[in-house]
Scaffold this motif. Structure first.
Motif, PDB file in Angstrom:
ATOM      1  N   HIS A 164       6.150  -0.298  -5.787  1.00  0.00           N
ATOM      2  CA  HIS A 164       5.410  -1.121  -4.937  1.00  0.00           C
ATOM      3  C   HIS A 164       5.126  -0.186  -3.699  1.00  0.00           C
ATOM      4  CE1 HIS A 164       6.841  -4.537  -7.347  1.00  0.00           C
ATOM      5  NE2 HIS A 164       5.837  -4.745  -7.016  1.00  0.00           N
ATOM      6  N   PHE A 165       6.314   0.608  -3.290  1.00  0.00           N
ATOM      7  CA  PHE A 165       5.886   1.454  -2.013  1.00  0.00           C
ATOM      8  C   PHE A 165       4.771   2.303  -2.268  1.00  0.00           C
ATOM      9  CE2 PHE A 165       6.786   5.332   0.452  1.00  0.00           C
ATOM     10  CZ  PHE A 165       6.994   4.793   1.563  1.00  0.00           C
ATOM     11  N   LEU A 166       4.742   2.980  -3.578  1.00  0.00           N
ATOM     12  CA  LEU A 166       3.575   4.052  -3.826  1.00  0.00           C
ATOM     13  C   LEU A 166       2.330   3.296  -4.006  1.00  0.00           C
ATOM     14  CD1 LEU A 166       5.333   6.504  -6.514  1.00  0.00           C
ATOM     15  CD2 LEU A 166       4.769   7.085  -4.217  1.00  0.00           C
ATOM     16  N   ALA A 167       2.259   2.224  -4.756  1.00  0.00           N
ATOM     17  CA  ALA A 167       1.215   1.545  -5.035  1.00  0.00           C
ATOM     18  C   ALA A 167       0.401   1.092  -3.708  1.00  0.00           C
ATOM     19  CB  ALA A 167       1.329   0.192  -5.624  1.00  0.00           C
ATOM     20  N   PHE A 168       1.518   0.696  -2.714  1.00  0.00           N
ATOM     21  CA  PHE A 168       0.795   0.435  -1.147  1.00  0.00           C
ATOM     22  C   PHE A 168       0.228   1.602  -0.539  1.00  0.00           C
ATOM     23  CE2 PHE A 168       1.354  -0.474   3.371  1.00  0.00           C
ATOM     24  CZ  PHE A 168       0.545  -1.559   3.374  1.00  0.00           C
ATOM     25  N   TYR A 169       1.176   2.583  -0.492  1.00  0.00           N
ATOM     26  CA  TYR A 169       0.909   3.788   0.483  1.00  0.00           C
ATOM     27  C   TYR A 169      -0.252   4.757  -0.017  1.00  0.00           C
ATOM     28  CZ  TYR A 169       4.039   2.292   4.203  1.00  0.00           C
ATOM     29  OH  TYR A 169       4.404   1.399   5.159  1.00  0.00           O
ATOM     30  N   VAL A 170      -0.300   4.739  -1.425  1.00  0.00           N
ATOM     31  CA  VAL A 170      -1.442   5.644  -1.996  1.00  0.00           C
ATOM     32  C   VAL A 170      -2.734   4.974  -1.521  1.00  0.00           C
ATOM     33  CG1 VAL A 170      -2.492   6.120  -4.134  1.00  0.00           C
ATOM     34  CG2 VAL A 170       0.102   6.650  -3.872  1.00  0.00           C
ATOM     35  N   SER A 171      -2.910   3.808  -1.605  1.00  0.00           N
ATOM     36  CA  SER A 171      -4.067   3.010  -1.489  1.00  0.00           C
ATOM     37  C   SER A 171      -4.276   3.211   0.180  1.00  0.00           C
ATOM     38  CB  SER A 171      -3.998   1.548  -1.737  1.00  0.00           C
ATOM     39  OG  SER A 171      -3.792   1.198  -3.339  1.00  0.00           O
ATOM     40  N   ASN A 172      -3.314   2.781   0.901  1.00  0.00           N
ATOM     41  CA  ASN A 172      -3.362   3.088   2.447  1.00  0.00           C
ATOM     42  C   ASN A 172      -3.874   4.559   2.927  1.00  0.00           C
ATOM     43  OD1 ASN A 172      -2.688   1.598   5.140  1.00  0.00           O
ATOM     44  ND2 ASN A 172      -1.705   3.587   5.085  1.00  0.00           N
ATOM     45  N   GLY A 173      -3.121   5.367   2.151  1.00  0.00           N
ATOM     46  CA  GLY A 173      -3.581   6.762   2.350  1.00  0.00           C
ATOM     47  C   GLY A 173      -4.797   7.066   2.041  1.00  0.00           C
ATOM     48  N   VAL A 174      -5.401   6.701   1.139  1.00  0.00           N
ATOM     49  CA  VAL A 174      -6.725   6.946   0.740  1.00  0.00           C
ATOM     50  C   VAL A 174      -7.762   6.470   1.573  1.00  0.00           C
ATOM     51  CG1 VAL A 174      -8.370   6.629  -0.955  1.00  0.00           C
ATOM     52  CG2 VAL A 174      -6.308   7.139  -1.942  1.00  0.00           C
ATOM     53  N   ALA A 175      -7.294   5.329   2.060  1.00  0.00           N
ATOM     54  CA  ALA A 175      -8.162   4.524   2.891  1.00  0.00           C
ATOM     55  C   ALA A 175      -8.138   5.211   4.387  1.00  0.00           C
ATOM     56  CB  ALA A 175      -7.717   3.150   3.341  1.00  0.00           C
ATOM     57  N   PHE A 176      -7.033   5.819   4.826  1.00  0.00           N
ATOM     58  CA  PHE A 176      -6.870   6.553   6.089  1.00  0.00           C
ATOM     59  C   PHE A 176      -7.909   7.805   6.015  1.00  0.00           C
ATOM     60  CE2 PHE A 176      -4.745  10.026   8.132  1.00  0.00           C
ATOM     61  CZ  PHE A 176      -4.654   9.622   9.582  1.00  0.00           C
ATOM     62  N   PHE A 177      -7.484   8.614   4.815  1.00  0.00           N
ATOM     63  CA  PHE A 177      -8.504   9.795   4.839  1.00  0.00           C
ATOM     64  C   PHE A 177      -9.806   9.590   4.745  1.00  0.00           C
ATOM     65  CE2 PHE A 177      -4.307  11.375   3.118  1.00  0.00           C
ATOM     66  CZ  PHE A 177      -4.068  12.529   3.837  1.00  0.00           C
ATOM     67  N   ILE A 178     -10.246   8.750   3.707  1.00  0.00           N
ATOM     68  CA  ILE A 178     -11.827   8.434   3.784  1.00  0.00           C
ATOM     69  C   ILE A 178     -12.141   7.989   5.288  1.00  0.00           C
ATOM     70  CG2 ILE A 178     -13.670   6.838   2.828  1.00  0.00           C
ATOM     71  CD1 ILE A 178     -11.721   6.843   0.329  1.00  0.00           C
ATOM     72  N   SER A 179     -11.890   7.199   5.908  1.00  0.00           N
ATOM     73  CA  SER A 179     -12.110   6.689   7.172  1.00  0.00           C
ATOM     74  C   SER A 179     -12.250   7.734   8.165  1.00  0.00           C
ATOM     75  CB  SER A 179     -11.009   5.792   7.570  1.00  0.00           C
ATOM     76  OG  SER A 179     -10.909   4.554   6.949  1.00  0.00           O
ATOM     77  N   PHE A 180     -11.252   8.607   8.230  1.00  0.00           N
ATOM     78  CA  PHE A 180     -11.334   9.584   9.314  1.00  0.00           C
ATOM     79  C   PHE A 180     -12.427  10.695   8.706  1.00  0.00           C
ATOM     80  CE2 PHE A 180     -10.610  12.523  12.349  1.00  0.00           C
ATOM     81  CZ  PHE A 180      -9.453  11.999  13.105  1.00  0.00           C
ATOM     82  N   ALA A 181     -12.683  10.991   7.522  1.00  0.00           N
ATOM     83  CA  ALA A 181     -13.901  11.836   6.964  1.00  0.00           C
ATOM     84  C   ALA A 181     -15.075  11.193   7.443  1.00  0.00           C
ATOM     85  CB  ALA A 181     -13.657  12.101   5.625  1.00  0.00           C
ATOM     86  N   TRP A 193       2.328  12.364   7.110  1.00  0.00           N
ATOM     87  CA  TRP A 193       3.276  12.888   6.097  1.00  0.00           C
ATOM     88  C   TRP A 193       4.594  12.653   6.716  1.00  0.00           C
ATOM     89  CZ3 TRP A 193       3.971  18.633   5.196  1.00  0.00           C
ATOM     90  CH2 TRP A 193       4.996  19.045   4.152  1.00  0.00           C
ATOM     91  N   PHE A 194       5.122  12.894   7.891  1.00  0.00           N
ATOM     92  CA  PHE A 194       6.502  12.917   8.229  1.00  0.00           C
ATOM     93  C   PHE A 194       7.043  11.450   8.145  1.00  0.00           C
ATOM     94  CE2 PHE A 194       5.958  17.205   9.844  1.00  0.00           C
ATOM     95  CZ  PHE A 194       7.079  17.967   9.299  1.00  0.00           C
ATOM     96  N   ALA A 195       6.107  10.492   8.708  1.00  0.00           N
ATOM     97  CA  ALA A 195       6.483   9.099   8.632  1.00  0.00           C
ATOM     98  C   ALA A 195       6.686   8.654   7.444  1.00  0.00           C
ATOM     99  CB  ALA A 195       5.525   8.326   9.569  1.00  0.00           C
ATOM    100  N   PHE A 196       5.711   9.036   6.537  1.00  0.00           N
ATOM    101  CA  PHE A 196       5.710   8.519   5.107  1.00  0.00           C
ATOM    102  C   PHE A 196       6.915   8.945   4.308  1.00  0.00           C
ATOM    103  CE2 PHE A 196       4.788   8.276   0.555  1.00  0.00           C
ATOM    104  CZ  PHE A 196       3.985   7.368   0.644  1.00  0.00           C
ATOM    105  N   SER A 197       7.454  10.232   4.673  1.00  0.00           N
ATOM    106  CA  SER A 197       8.646  10.960   4.189  1.00  0.00           C
ATOM    107  C   SER A 197       9.785  10.209   4.517  1.00  0.00           C
ATOM    108  CB  SER A 197       8.717  12.278   4.282  1.00  0.00           C
ATOM    109  OG  SER A 197       7.745  13.166   3.645  1.00  0.00           O
ATOM    110  N   ALA A 198       9.750   9.848   5.845  1.00  0.00           N
ATOM    111  CA  ALA A 198      11.186   9.189   6.589  1.00  0.00           C
ATOM    112  C   ALA A 198      11.457   7.989   5.879  1.00  0.00           C
ATOM    113  CB  ALA A 198      10.826   9.251   8.176  1.00  0.00           C
ATOM    114  N   ILE A 199      10.528   7.026   5.629  1.00  0.00           N
ATOM    115  CA  ILE A 199      10.819   5.537   5.189  1.00  0.00           C
ATOM    116  C   ILE A 199      10.665   5.498   3.563  1.00  0.00           C
ATOM    117  CG2 ILE A 199       9.928   4.873   7.283  1.00  0.00           C
ATOM    118  CD1 ILE A 199       7.272   3.981   5.775  1.00  0.00           C
ATOM    119  N   ALA A 200      10.362   6.607   2.679  1.00  0.00           N
ATOM    120  CA  ALA A 200      10.225   6.477   1.385  1.00  0.00           C
ATOM    121  C   ALA A 200      11.641   6.002   0.920  1.00  0.00           C
ATOM    122  CB  ALA A 200       9.910   7.987   1.053  1.00  0.00           C
TER     123      ALA A 200
END
Length: 402
Positions: free
Chosen positions: A318-335, A364-371
């Motif tokens: 569930h962690f990966l499913a949520f944060y992969v989607s969240n990360g894609v939205a983050f990168f696309i929004s900034f681009a 990246w660091f925040a993601f790794s810290a709470i994995a």
């Protein structure tokens, strides 16, 4: 035209010109009423009497746009008579003479492209960029003329100028490079019909050239090339078969998006900036506040084990499913925001890319810290740097542009 006036134009005798005006003050008025006529300016253009021609331009500017019985204006005659200095002098008075159409709709830019006058052609493009759009009666641009005439030097000058001048306007670049003449032939069709591998190679490398476009006979450039039997066209066929922009849509999204945004109204762009700013804030906030919260010290639950304090309570899946989607939205929004700023605030782009990379690093660091597990952490350690490196490569390209 009176013989004395003609002789004054041929010899460049300005005093004789004014002497004639003293005798007949309406002489130019009568000449101007004729639709097609050789004026004294035409005569001076052929003979190269620059001083006389400039005096005539001063006295009677309308003569500069007059066509003679053969369909030539004074600037056409100066160019065709090998008087480039006079052509430049004409343009110093009226730069729009570059776009004046004569016989068969030819401008001086068309003649320069046909006769390989590269120096003048470059000056025409600099003085009046819109001349690249001018069409002959056969709907051909100067680029068509150069390709049809096998003039590679003129062709190269124009193609490089188009790439440089319209690098930020994809739609305009595509329009010029794929324009079809009255027979439906693009510049690529004409280069193929003459079996010009150098021209074809340059065109294929240009972004936006449609190699599959059909002419009125239904032939693509490849079809035109393969119908030739007298010349060895294997090199040209190989060039057309190549696809240097196979992945261009992926690598050049940062060029394509701004071109679409430029066609939008300012209020639409402002609304999009607000929307994507909110999406960016929401996705970044999600990394700080994951669903379910964090495991607390001493908490007794199936998802909370020793050494997991401060980790997400979600399962790895569930962690990966949520944060992969969240990360894609983050990168696309900034681009997309970067592309929007490329349109409305291009001068600050050099500040935005370092800021973007710093935010990616923090993400990246925040993601790794709470994995929730080491396997998820290792996955993040491998996947995220690849994404960041991709954006670093794009940002380096952007720095070179700005």
């Amino acid at each position: 035209m009176d013989e004395r006036l003609k002789r004054a134009a041929e010899t460049g005798n300005i005093d004789a010109l004014y002497s004639f005006i003293h005798d007949d003050g309406n002489v130019f008025k009568r000449i101007d009423k004729m639709e097609f006529v050789d004026t004294p300016l035409h005569v001076a253009a052929v003979t190269g009497n620059t001083g006389f021609a400039m005096e005539m331009m001063n006295l009677k500017p309308s003569f500069a746009r007059k066509l003679n019985q053969d369909g030539f204006s004074p600037i056409h005659l100066a160019l065709l008579s090998g008087k480039p200095e006079m052509v430049i002098d004409f343009l110093s008075i009226d730069e729009n003479l570059v776009r004046l159409k004569g016989r068969e709709g030819f401008t001086v830019a068309h003649y320069a492209a046909r006769d390989v006058n590269v120096h003048l052609l470059s000056q025409f493009l600099d003085v009046c960029p819109d001349c690249i759009f001018d069409l002959t009666v056969r709907r051909q641009t100067a680029l068509h003329i150069a390709a049809e005439s096998n003039n590679f030097e003129a062709f190269k000058v124009m193609l490089e100028w188009i790439q440089k001048t319209f690098k930020d306007s994809r739609s305009t670049r595509i329009k010029i490079l794929n324009l079809q003449d009255k027979d439906g032939n693009t510049v690529l069709h004409l280069a193929a019909s003459n079996n010009q591998p150098q021209m074809m190679g340059m065109l294929v490398k240009c972004k936006g050239v449609d190699t599959k476009k059909n002419n009125k006979l239904g032939f693509t450039a490849m079809d035109v090339l393969r119908r030739q039997t007298l010349a060895d066209n294997r090199k040209s066929v190989k060039i057309l078969k190549s696809n240097p922009h196979r992945f261009s849509k992926f690598y050049n999204f940062d060029e394509i998006l701004p071109d679409y945004f430029r066609e939008m109204k300012p209020e639409t762009i402002n609304a999009l900036l607000v929307v994507f700013s909110l999406v960016l804030s929401m996705t970044y906030q999600a990394i700080l506040s994951p669903p379910g919260g964090f495991a607390e010290y001493g908490a007794a639950s199936s998802n909370s084990k020793d050494g997991r304090e401060g980790k997400s309570v979600m399962t790895s899946f569930h962690f990966l499913a949520f944060y992969v989607s969240n990360g894609v939205a983050f990168f696309i929004s900034f681009a997309i925001m970067i592309s929007l700023f490329d349109v409305v605030a291009k001068n600050i782009m050099f500040c935005l890319w370092p800021l973007y990379l710093l935010m990616c690093n923090s993400y990246w660091f925040a993601f790794s810290a709470i994995a929730p597990s080491n396997s998820v952490k290792n996955f993040v350690g491998l996947a995220v740097p690849i994404v960041v490196m991709l954006f670093v490569g794009i940002s380096s390209f952007r720095f070179r542009k700005y």
